[in-house]
Motif scaffolding. Structure first.
Motif, PDB file in Angstrom:
ATOM      1  N   PRO A  72     -34.631  62.128  57.729  1.00 49.04           N
ATOM      2  CA  PRO A  72     -34.964  61.888  56.320  1.00 49.04           C
ATOM      3  C   PRO A  72     -34.394  62.960  55.378  1.00 49.04           C
ATOM      4  O   PRO A  72     -33.920  62.644  54.289  1.00 49.04           O
ATOM      5  CB  PRO A  72     -36.499  61.897  56.304  1.00 49.04           C
ATOM      6  N   ALA A  73     -34.410  64.204  55.821  1.00 44.24           N
ATOM      7  CA  ALA A  73     -33.853  65.283  54.993  1.00 44.24           C
ATOM      8  C   ALA A  73     -32.340  65.132  54.849  1.00 44.24           C
ATOM      9  O   ALA A  73     -31.789  65.368  53.772  1.00 44.24           O
ATOM     10  CB  ALA A  73     -34.196  66.642  55.594  1.00 44.24           C
ATOM     11  N   LEU A  74     -31.672  64.718  55.918  1.00 46.64           N
ATOM     12  CA  LEU A  74     -30.222  64.497  55.850  1.00 46.64           C
ATOM     13  C   LEU A  74     -29.891  63.338  54.914  1.00 46.64           C
ATOM     14  O   LEU A  74     -28.941  63.420  54.129  1.00 46.64           O
ATOM     15  CB  LEU A  74     -29.648  64.230  57.240  1.00 46.64           C
ATOM     16  N   GLN A  75     -30.675  62.279  54.989  1.00 45.89           N
ATOM     17  CA  GLN A  75     -30.458  61.139  54.099  1.00 45.89           C
ATOM     18  C   GLN A  75     -30.677  61.550  52.645  1.00 45.89           C
ATOM     19  O   GLN A  75     -29.909  61.179  51.759  1.00 45.89           O
ATOM     20  CB  GLN A  75     -31.373  59.981  54.488  1.00 45.89           C
ATOM     21  N   SER A  76     -31.702  62.337  52.407  1.00 39.23           N
ATOM     22  CA  SER A  76     -31.973  62.840  51.059  1.00 39.23           C
ATOM     23  C   SER A  76     -30.848  63.742  50.571  1.00 39.23           C
ATOM     24  O   SER A  76     -30.435  63.668  49.406  1.00 39.23           O
ATOM     25  CB  SER A  76     -33.305  63.595  51.059  1.00 39.23           C
ATOM     26  N   LEU A  77     -30.332  64.590  51.461  1.00 39.72           N
ATOM     27  CA  LEU A  77     -29.221  65.467  51.114  1.00 39.72           C
ATOM     28  C   LEU A  77     -27.977  64.653  50.769  1.00 39.72           C
ATOM     29  O   LEU A  77     -27.274  64.946  49.797  1.00 39.72           O
ATOM     30  CB  LEU A  77     -28.941  66.434  52.265  1.00 39.72           C
ATOM     31  N   GLY A  78     -27.726  63.617  51.548  1.00 44.51           N
ATOM     32  CA  GLY A  78     -26.595  62.738  51.258  1.00 44.51           C
ATOM     33  C   GLY A  78     -26.747  62.055  49.910  1.00 44.51           C
ATOM     34  O   GLY A  78     -25.795  61.957  49.129  1.00 44.51           O
ATOM     35  N   LYS A  79     -27.954  61.598  49.625  1.00 41.19           N
ATOM     36  CA  LYS A  79     -28.234  60.947  48.341  1.00 41.19           C
ATOM     37  C   LYS A  79     -28.001  61.925  47.186  1.00 41.19           C
ATOM     38  O   LYS A  79     -27.389  61.580  46.179  1.00 41.19           O
ATOM     39  CB  LYS A  79     -29.674  60.432  48.339  1.00 41.19           C
ATOM     40  N   LYS A  80     -28.456  63.161  47.368  1.00 42.67           N
ATOM     41  CA  LYS A  80     -28.281  64.188  46.339  1.00 42.67           C
ATOM     42  C   LYS A  80     -26.804  64.511  46.133  1.00 42.67           C
ATOM     43  O   LYS A  80     -26.345  64.638  44.998  1.00 42.67           O
ATOM     44  CB  LYS A  80     -29.058  65.451  46.723  1.00 42.67           C
ATOM     45  N   HIS A  81     -26.062  64.639  47.231  1.00 46.23           N
ATOM     46  CA  HIS A  81     -24.632  64.929  47.117  1.00 46.23           C
ATOM     47  C   HIS A  81     -23.907  63.821  46.360  1.00 46.23           C
ATOM     48  O   HIS A  81     -22.991  64.088  45.593  1.00 46.23           O
ATOM     49  CB  HIS A  81     -24.006  65.131  48.506  1.00 46.23           C
ATOM     50  N   SER A  82     -24.333  62.598  46.596  1.00 42.89           N
ATOM     51  CA  SER A  82     -23.689  61.459  45.937  1.00 42.89           C
ATOM     52  C   SER A  82     -24.096  61.354  44.465  1.00 42.89           C
ATOM     53  O   SER A  82     -23.243  61.275  43.579  1.00 42.89           O
ATOM     54  CB  SER A  82     -24.055  60.166  46.669  1.00 42.89           C
ATOM     55  N   ALA A  83     -25.396  61.372  44.216  1.00 45.42           N
ATOM     56  CA  ALA A  83     -25.903  61.122  42.871  1.00 45.42           C
ATOM     57  C   ALA A  83     -25.734  62.316  41.933  1.00 45.42           C
ATOM     58  O   ALA A  83     -25.276  62.156  40.801  1.00 45.42           O
ATOM     59  CB  ALA A  83     -27.379  60.727  42.947  1.00 45.42           C
ATOM     60  N   LEU A 126     -24.570  63.616  62.134  1.00 42.73           N
ATOM     61  CA  LEU A 126     -25.158  64.174  60.917  1.00 42.73           C
ATOM     62  C   LEU A 126     -24.555  63.558  59.662  1.00 42.73           C
ATOM     63  O   LEU A 126     -25.274  63.242  58.704  1.00 42.73           O
ATOM     64  CB  LEU A 126     -24.996  65.699  60.908  1.00 42.73           C
ATOM     65  N   SER A 127     -23.248  63.378  59.648  1.00 43.04           N
ATOM     66  CA  SER A 127     -22.607  62.813  58.458  1.00 43.04           C
ATOM     67  C   SER A 127     -22.987  61.343  58.280  1.00 43.04           C
ATOM     68  O   SER A 127     -23.151  60.882  57.151  1.00 43.04           O
ATOM     69  CB  SER A 127     -21.096  63.002  58.493  1.00 43.04           C
ATOM     70  N   GLU A 128     -23.146  60.617  59.385  1.00 48.93           N
ATOM     71  CA  GLU A 128     -23.594  59.219  59.264  1.00 48.93           C
ATOM     72  C   GLU A 128     -24.985  59.154  58.638  1.00 48.93           C
ATOM     73  O   GLU A 128     -25.255  58.268  57.828  1.00 48.93           O
ATOM     74  CB  GLU A 128     -23.583  58.539  60.634  1.00 48.93           C
ATOM     75  N   ALA A 129     -25.848  60.083  59.013  1.00 42.89           N
ATOM     76  CA  ALA A 129     -27.193  60.116  58.413  1.00 42.89           C
ATOM     77  C   ALA A 129     -27.091  60.415  56.920  1.00 42.89           C
ATOM     78  O   ALA A 129     -27.777  59.778  56.103  1.00 42.89           O
ATOM     79  CB  ALA A 129     -28.055  61.170  59.109  1.00 42.89           C
ATOM     80  N   MET A 130     -26.251  61.359  56.549  1.00 48.48           N
ATOM     81  CA  MET A 130     -26.082  61.680  55.124  1.00 48.48           C
ATOM     82  C   MET A 130     -25.494  60.491  54.374  1.00 48.48           C
ATOM     83  O   MET A 130     -25.931  60.155  53.271  1.00 48.48           O
ATOM     84  CB  MET A 130     -25.223  62.931  54.941  1.00 48.48           C
ATOM     85  N   LEU A 131     -24.499  59.844  54.968  1.00 44.49           N
ATOM     86  CA  LEU A 131     -23.887  58.686  54.310  1.00 44.49           C
ATOM     87  C   LEU A 131     -24.864  57.532  54.165  1.00 44.49           C
ATOM     88  O   LEU A 131     -24.786  56.779  53.187  1.00 44.49           O
ATOM     89  CB  LEU A 131     -22.650  58.245  55.081  1.00 44.49           C
ATOM     90  N   SER A 132     -25.797  57.391  55.090  1.00 41.74           N
ATOM     91  CA  SER A 132     -26.802  56.330  54.943  1.00 41.74           C
ATOM     92  C   SER A 132     -27.674  56.612  53.724  1.00 41.74           C
ATOM     93  O   SER A 132     -28.183  55.679  53.101  1.00 41.74           O
ATOM     94  CB  SER A 132     -27.630  56.174  56.207  1.00 41.74           C
ATOM     95  N   GLY A 133     -27.827  57.876  53.364  1.00 38.75           N
ATOM     96  CA  GLY A 133     -28.560  58.223  52.144  1.00 38.75           C
ATOM     97  C   GLY A 133     -27.790  57.864  50.892  1.00 38.75           C
ATOM     98  O   GLY A 133     -28.365  57.494  49.876  1.00 38.75           O
TER      99      GLY A 133
END
Length: 138
Positions: A72-83, A126-133
């Motif tokens: 969940p933290a990785l997904q949130s981090l990915g979302k933050k990096h994107s948004a 790890l990157s797949e988890a971030m990208l799912s975010g």
């Protein structure tokens, strides 16, 4: 990831931690060499950014045997990096390339084929988890 691969990643990361400042410099130097456009995403103190990078990688590496706790933290981090930071999804491949290059330079002969394979799988996971975010942010 197998338990053996997790052990390889953890043991190799322990060898990088003492040179984390230099590893961060190598990483960002290589990242910007591979894609100079990414440099515009970093406006702050790069030494501080390097410390954040190393802390994040350390947290991820120490959590590899319990990935469900950090997904969940990785997904949130990915979302933050994107948004917030407008990091393009395509940059994840470049980041992975820079990370593997940095590990190769930092570990030298200790960066065996098995260690490399373990890190490639780790980064992919790890990157797949971030990208799912980032997908949930869209």
């Amino acid at each position: 990831m197998t338990p053996e691969q997790i052990t390889l990643v953890k043991e190799s990361w322990e060898k990088v931690k003492p040179i984390s400042e230099q590893a961060a410099e190598l990483f960002y130097g290589r990242l910007f060499e591979l894609n100079p456009d990414l440099q515009s995403l970093f406006s702050g103190d790069m030494e501080e950014q390097g410390k954040k990078l190393m802390t994040t990688i350390t947290l991820a590496v120490t959590s590899l045997d319990r990935l469900d706790t950090i997904l969940p933290a990785l997904q949130s981090l990915g979302k933050k990096h994107s948004a917030e930071y407008e990091v393009p999804d395509s940059s994840y491949a470049t980041v992975g390339e820079a990370l593997i290059w940095t590990l190769d330079k930092g570990l030298g002969e200790a960066f065996t084929d098995d260690v490399k394979e373990a890190w490639l799988l780790t980064y992919a996971t790890l990157s797949e988890a971030m990208l799912s975010g980032t997908e949930s942010a869209a």
